[in-house]
Design a protein around this motif. Structure first.
Motif, mmCIF file in Angstrom:
data_model
loop_
_atom_site.group_PDB
_atom_site.id
_atom_site.type_symbol
_atom_site.label_atom_id
_atom_site.label_comp_id
_atom_site.label_asym_id
_atom_site.label_seq_id
_atom_site.Cartn_x
_atom_site.Cartn_y
_atom_site.Cartn_z
ATOM 1 N N PRO A 136 -4.650 6.687 1.502
ATOM 2 C CA PRO A 136 -4.237 5.898 2.383
ATOM 3 C C PRO A 136 -2.846 6.357 2.801
ATOM 4 O O PRO A 136 -2.013 6.912 2.182
ATOM 5 C CB PRO A 136 -4.128 4.620 1.582
ATOM 6 C CG PRO A 136 -4.767 4.646 0.375
ATOM 7 C CD PRO A 136 -5.037 6.144 0.206
ATOM 8 N N THR A 137 -2.479 6.129 4.271
ATOM 9 C CA THR A 137 -1.145 6.498 4.604
ATOM 10 C C THR A 137 0.036 5.471 4.359
ATOM 11 O O THR A 137 0.889 5.820 3.916
ATOM 12 C CB THR A 137 -1.262 6.943 6.264
ATOM 13 O OG1 THR A 137 -2.005 5.892 6.865
ATOM 14 C CG2 THR A 137 -1.797 8.058 6.511
ATOM 15 N N GLU A 138 -0.508 4.076 4.217
ATOM 16 C CA GLU A 138 0.344 3.009 3.849
ATOM 17 C C GLU A 138 0.512 3.086 2.509
ATOM 18 O O GLU A 138 -0.410 3.258 1.476
ATOM 19 C CB GLU A 138 -0.133 1.409 4.277
ATOM 20 C CG GLU A 138 -0.497 1.474 5.645
ATOM 21 C CD GLU A 138 0.729 0.550 6.041
ATOM 22 O OE1 GLU A 138 1.428 -0.186 5.426
ATOM 23 O OE2 GLU A 138 1.039 0.826 7.357
ATOM 24 N N LYS A 139 1.851 3.350 1.930
ATOM 25 C CA LYS A 139 2.083 3.264 0.525
ATOM 26 C C LYS A 139 2.464 2.121 -0.125
ATOM 27 O O LYS A 139 3.172 1.128 0.359
ATOM 28 C CB LYS A 139 3.373 4.407 0.203
ATOM 29 C CG LYS A 139 2.949 5.768 0.759
ATOM 30 C CD LYS A 139 1.834 6.425 -0.126
ATOM 31 C CE LYS A 139 1.361 7.580 0.724
ATOM 32 N NZ LYS A 139 -0.086 8.253 0.374
ATOM 33 N N ILE A 140 1.884 1.911 -1.301
ATOM 34 C CA ILE A 140 2.015 0.420 -1.899
ATOM 35 C C ILE A 140 3.163 0.796 -3.167
ATOM 36 O O ILE A 140 3.514 -0.375 -3.683
ATOM 37 C CB ILE A 140 0.903 -0.193 -2.552
ATOM 38 C CG1 ILE A 140 0.145 0.922 -3.595
ATOM 39 C CG2 ILE A 140 -0.149 -0.511 -1.499
ATOM 40 C CD1 ILE A 140 -1.011 0.249 -4.486
ATOM 41 N N GLY A 141 3.682 1.833 -3.204
ATOM 42 C CA GLY A 141 4.735 1.972 -4.349
ATOM 43 C C GLY A 141 4.819 3.609 -4.750
ATOM 44 O O GLY A 141 4.135 4.296 -4.140
ATOM 45 N N LYS A 142 5.586 3.782 -5.612
ATOM 46 C CA LYS A 142 6.101 5.155 -5.946
ATOM 47 C C LYS A 142 5.617 5.325 -7.583
ATOM 48 O O LYS A 142 6.302 4.524 -8.359
ATOM 49 C CB LYS A 142 7.476 5.249 -5.713
ATOM 50 C CG LYS A 142 7.713 6.870 -4.986
ATOM 51 C CD LYS A 142 9.241 6.718 -4.650
ATOM 52 C CE LYS A 142 9.644 6.824 -3.320
ATOM 53 N NZ LYS A 142 11.001 7.305 -2.943
#
Ligand code: B12
Length: 290
Positions: free
Chosen positions: A169-175
């Motif tokens: 996914p290109t949208e990141k939800i966290g690191k």
């Protein structure tokens, strides 16, 4: 040279989807089956294109093969992959690894992915089991440590190649920051944790084998991860491993990160000393749900 990901032509795609080439052409023209068109006008397909089509068109693909069938043995493997016959596949992959056939190992993993098996299932039910088999063979002196090294590299290579064909996914939800304690070499479980998190949409940082913890704060300052995943398989010195784990937990706390741990090394450590421990995870399914 730039690394190329695996591309299939229309003939391969037709063999995989169990239809003729003209149907493949029609589906791409109708926009049902995504493809890449080369400068010469040829259609090329990534595994991801075929997987997407299979997901959206379950009815059309009763004769799907999961990879181009060239022999009876291929047909047998494809059917086992489709049925999710992991008992058979563990034996088969173990043997292909031993013989050094990376492409055959890859074929099974790609096929499972194409057959809509989640990555964590491939890792829990196949890859982990194959690695455990090699561990048992080494422990009972049926293979040498050099063979064990050779085989684990084949497996390591295959999971990295599989990740190369998966859409992230290109949208990141966290690191997420993934690391292994400073005396430790076992890094395959962590690599798989990394892949599962990446697929979920995390930006993943992985410092790999034997991560020195001396200046680890710098990593937190630079990247500000919200999660820390620590792997431990073998504890060589209990006191220093505990001190290292405690230090990591306090740094994570200072930077507002949650800690997740995994691996049998944590059987020997006290976990209740960690103020920000969110969970101890045992399987890749747990990682997916974490
Ligand atoms: C490959 C391997 C090696 C390779 C590592 C190569 C590499 N790049 O990783 C090499 C050859 C270098 C190696 C070295 C050693 N190894 Co070794 N190795 C293995 C082997 C065969 C597979 C390990 C593996 O990747 N397993 C696959 C993972 C996915 O499975 P898992 O470890 O069970 O982890 C599961 C969970 O715990 C979870 N998990 C694990 N980590 C994490 C992390 C996170 C964050 C999360 C969420 C989850 C999670 O995921 C898995 C899914 O169920 C195992 C056998 C085995 N049974 O696992 C022995 C094994 C782990 N090794 C062992 C030993 C003793 C060693 C050595 C000490 C041998 C020696 N005397 O030199 C050295 C240690 C070197 C060091 N300083 O680290 C023992 C450990 C026994 C113990 N706990 O005391 C084992 C179990 C072999 C055995 N049966 O005796 N090893």
């Amino acid at each position: 040279m730039k690394e190329q990901i695996q591309l299939f032509n229309s003939v391969d795609a037709a063999k995989i989807l169990g239809v003729n080439v003209s149907t493949i052409k029609r589906w791409t023209d109708e926009g049902k089956l995504p493809c890449i068109k080369t400068a010469g006008g040829h259609r090329k397909f990534q595994m991801e294109h075929l997987a997407q089509f299979l997901e959206q068109n379950k009815k059309k693909t009763e004769r799907v093969n999961l990879f181009p069938i060239e022999s009876d043995s291929d047909l047998n493997i494809s059917q086992r992959v489709m049925k999710g016959d992991f008992e058979f596949l563990i034996d088969y992959v173990q043997e292909q690894v031993r013989l050094g056939y990376r492409d055959r190992v890859q074929q099974v993993m790609n096929g499972l992915y194409l057959g809509q098996y989640p990555l964590y299932v491939i890792y829990d039910k196949l890859v982990t089991q194959v690695l455990h088999r090699f561990g048992e063979l080494w422990e009972s002196s049926k293979i040498t440590v050099t063979e064990e090294h050779l085989y684990t590299q084949v497996v390591r290579d295959s999971i990295i190649r599989l990740q190369g064909i998966i859409k992230i996914p290109t949208e990141k939800i966290g690191k997420a920051f993934c690391m292994i304690m400073s005396t430790e070499l076992h890094d395959i479980a962590l690599k798989m944790v990394d892949h599962v998190l990446e697929l979920r949409g995390f930006q993943v940082l992985n410092s790999g084998q034997m991560t020195p913890t001396l200046n680890i704060e710098k990593i937190f300052e630079l990247y500000r991860p919200d999660r820390l995943y620590i792997s431990s398989t073998v504890v060589l010195d209990l006191n220093s491993a505990q001190a290292e784990f405690d230090k990591l937990c306090y740094i994570a706390k200072d930077f507002g990160a949650q800690v997740f741990v995994g691996g049998r090394g944590f059987d020997q450590l006290h976990l209740n000393t960690c103020p920000v421990l969110k969970a101890r995870l045992f399987t890749f399914k747990d990682v997916f749900a974490s």
